[in-house]
Design an enzyme around this catalytic site. Sequence first.
Site, PDB file in Angstrom:
ATOM      1  N   ASP A   6       0.857  -1.187   0.000  1.00 43.63           N
ATOM      2  CA  ASP A   6       0.000   0.000   0.000  1.00 43.63           C
ATOM      3  C   ASP A   6       0.893   1.237   0.000  1.00 43.63           C
ATOM      4  O   ASP A   6       1.553   1.534   0.998  1.00 43.63           O
ATOM      5  CB  ASP A   6      -0.906  -0.016   1.235  1.00 43.63           C
ATOM      6  CG  ASP A   6      -1.659   1.284   1.429  1.00 43.63           C
ATOM      7  OD1 ASP A   6      -2.026   1.905   0.417  1.00 43.63           O
ATOM      8  OD2 ASP A   6      -1.874   1.677   2.594  1.00 43.63           O
ATOM      9  N   VAL A   7       0.908   1.948  -1.116  1.00 44.95           N
ATOM     10  CA  VAL A   7       1.773   3.118  -1.269  1.00 44.95           C
ATOM     11  C   VAL A   7       0.980   4.386  -0.976  1.00 44.95           C
ATOM     12  O   VAL A   7       0.061   4.744  -1.722  1.00 44.95           O
ATOM     13  CB  VAL A   7       2.367   3.192  -2.693  1.00 44.95           C
ATOM     14  CG1 VAL A   7       3.320   4.379  -2.803  1.00 44.95           C
ATOM     15  CG2 VAL A   7       3.074   1.896  -3.052  1.00 44.95           C
ATOM     16  N   GLY A   8       1.333   5.051   0.115  1.00 41.96           N
ATOM     17  CA  GLY A   8       0.720   6.326   0.445  1.00 41.96           C
ATOM     18  C   GLY A   8       1.665   7.475   0.146  1.00 41.96           C
ATOM     19  O   GLY A   8       2.822   7.269  -0.236  1.00 41.96           O
ATOM     20  N   ASN A   9       1.201   8.692   0.354  1.00 40.67           N
ATOM     21  CA  ASN A   9       2.033   9.857   0.072  1.00 40.67           C
ATOM     22  C   ASN A   9       3.230   9.965   1.006  1.00 40.67           C
ATOM     23  O   ASN A   9       4.277  10.477   0.616  1.00 40.67           O
ATOM     24  CB  ASN A   9       1.192  11.138   0.187  1.00 40.67           C
ATOM     25  CG  ASN A   9       0.203  11.271  -0.945  1.00 40.67           C
ATOM     26  OD1 ASN A   9       0.577  11.426  -2.091  1.00 40.67           O
ATOM     27  ND2 ASN A   9      -1.082  11.181  -0.620  1.00 40.67           N
ATOM     28  N   ASN A  11       4.098   7.168   3.544  1.00 35.56           N
ATOM     29  CA  ASN A  11       4.671   5.852   3.854  1.00 35.56           C
ATOM     30  C   ASN A  11       4.187   4.781   2.891  1.00 35.56           C
ATOM     31  O   ASN A  11       3.110   4.897   2.298  1.00 35.56           O
ATOM     32  CB  ASN A  11       4.289   5.422   5.284  1.00 35.56           C
ATOM     33  CG  ASN A  11       4.924   6.294   6.338  1.00 35.56           C
ATOM     34  OD1 ASN A  11       6.133   6.461   6.364  1.00 35.56           O
ATOM     35  ND2 ASN A  11       4.107   6.856   7.213  1.00 35.56           N
ATOM     36  N   ILE A  12       4.994   3.739   2.779  1.00 35.26           N
ATOM     37  CA  ILE A  12       4.603   2.510   2.084  1.00 35.26           C
ATOM     38  C   ILE A  12       4.433   1.436   3.147  1.00 35.26           C
ATOM     39  O   ILE A  12       5.342   1.194   3.943  1.00 35.26           O
ATOM     40  CB  ILE A  12       5.675   2.062   1.076  1.00 35.26           C
ATOM     41  CG1 ILE A  12       5.901   3.137   0.005  1.00 35.26           C
ATOM     42  CG2 ILE A  12       5.275   0.739   0.421  1.00 35.26           C
ATOM     43  CD1 ILE A  12       7.073   2.833  -0.914  1.00 35.26           C
ATOM     44  N   VAL A  13       3.267   0.809   3.173  1.00 37.41           N
ATOM     45  CA  VAL A  13       3.018  -0.295   4.100  1.00 37.41           C
ATOM     46  C   VAL A  13       3.065  -1.597   3.313  1.00 37.41           C
ATOM     47  O   VAL A  13       2.401  -1.739   2.283  1.00 37.41           O
ATOM     48  CB  VAL A  13       1.659  -0.144   4.809  1.00 37.41           C
ATOM     49  CG1 VAL A  13       1.388  -1.343   5.708  1.00 37.41           C
ATOM     50  CG2 VAL A  13       1.624   1.150   5.616  1.00 37.41           C
ATOM     51  N   ASP A 109      -6.474   3.978  -3.005  1.00 33.66           N
ATOM     52  CA  ASP A 109      -6.637   3.750  -1.571  1.00 33.66           C
ATOM     53  C   ASP A 109      -8.105   3.750  -1.174  1.00 33.66           C
ATOM     54  O   ASP A 109      -8.534   2.933  -0.339  1.00 33.66           O
ATOM     55  CB  ASP A 109      -5.867   4.800  -0.771  1.00 33.66           C
ATOM     56  CG  ASP A 109      -6.253   6.241  -1.146  1.00 33.66           C
ATOM     57  OD1 ASP A 109      -6.746   6.464  -2.268  1.00 33.66           O
ATOM     58  OD2 ASP A 109      -6.051   7.134  -0.302  1.00 33.66           O
ATOM     59  N   ARG A 110      -8.900   4.622  -1.791  1.00 33.58           N
ATOM     60  CA  ARG A 110     -10.323   4.701  -1.463  1.00 33.58           C
ATOM     61  C   ARG A 110     -11.063   3.463  -1.963  1.00 33.58           C
ATOM     62  O   ARG A 110     -11.964   2.943  -1.280  1.00 33.58           O
ATOM     63  CB  ARG A 110     -10.926   5.975  -2.052  1.00 33.58           C
ATOM     64  CG  ARG A 110     -10.252   7.243  -1.537  1.00 33.58           C
ATOM     65  CD  ARG A 110     -10.741   8.491  -2.237  1.00 33.58           C
ATOM     66  NE  ARG A 110     -12.047   8.911  -1.718  1.00 33.58           N
ATOM     67  CZ  ARG A 110     -12.750   9.903  -2.233  1.00 33.58           C
ATOM     68  NH1 ARG A 110     -12.298  10.555  -3.299  1.00 33.58           N
ATOM     69  NH2 ARG A 110     -13.912  10.241  -1.713  1.00 33.58           N
TER      70      ARG A 110
END
Length: 259
Positions: A6-9, A11-13, A109-110
């Site tokens: 899961d790539v966020g602005n 962090n990457i989880v 993500d949504r």
Amino acid sequence: MILLIDVGNTNIVLGIHDNEKYIASWRISTDSKKTSDEYSIQVMQLFNQAKLNPEDVEGIIISSVVPNIMHSLENMVRKCFCKEPIVVGPGIKTGINIKYDNPKEVGADRIVNAVAAFEKHKKPMIIIDFGTATTFCAITEKGDYLGGNICPGIQISADALFERAAKLPRIELEKPKSVICKNTVTSMQAGIIYGYIGKVEYIVKRMKKEMMDLGEKEPFVLATGGLAKLVYSETDVIDEVDRKLTLEGLKILYEKNKE
């Protein structure tokens, strides 16, 4: 063994799902300047520390809100695991009906959060994701994704106050005991945190009314993201916090789209 990314602005989880449970998860910084080789080294170090064998990974799925990082991440997956990842985007099977004017505009993500929430609860829902941006999404009992709204995250609000007001310091996001504060730091903390909670409460109230005007039952409110527990502890409009909601959604989407 499935690798969920899961790539966020910010962090990457990364999560590892095996035998119906999560056996490892990591959080690393999002950096679009990193090469696929640098990400490969980092991911292999994480696998080694957890005593996991990359050859045991059967499949990979990636959700990203940072388009310019995808080339490096997809190449990292090919180098480390010799597999093509599933990428959340247009054309992927979701099991929900996206009612957006242009469904391609809905962030990955949504979509992932909506899929997880609908599959797990099967009821009208409002999903709040407290990330770099905070997103609110509305799902009907039938699985229609009605849309929602996006606002600056709590950290962005704090950073903006520091950057645009010359005499105000950068602060830690800690919850003060009172909203009537006697120094600058706690005054800023109270304004940012309790003001943010007020915004959440109003948006949820408004979304509930609009959904119920459409004939839905009162929606269940589910929160996820880094600051979900902080907000949850100070309001009664959130029914549940699910920190693994996005990883759950990625696992569900992997199962729906694997060959």
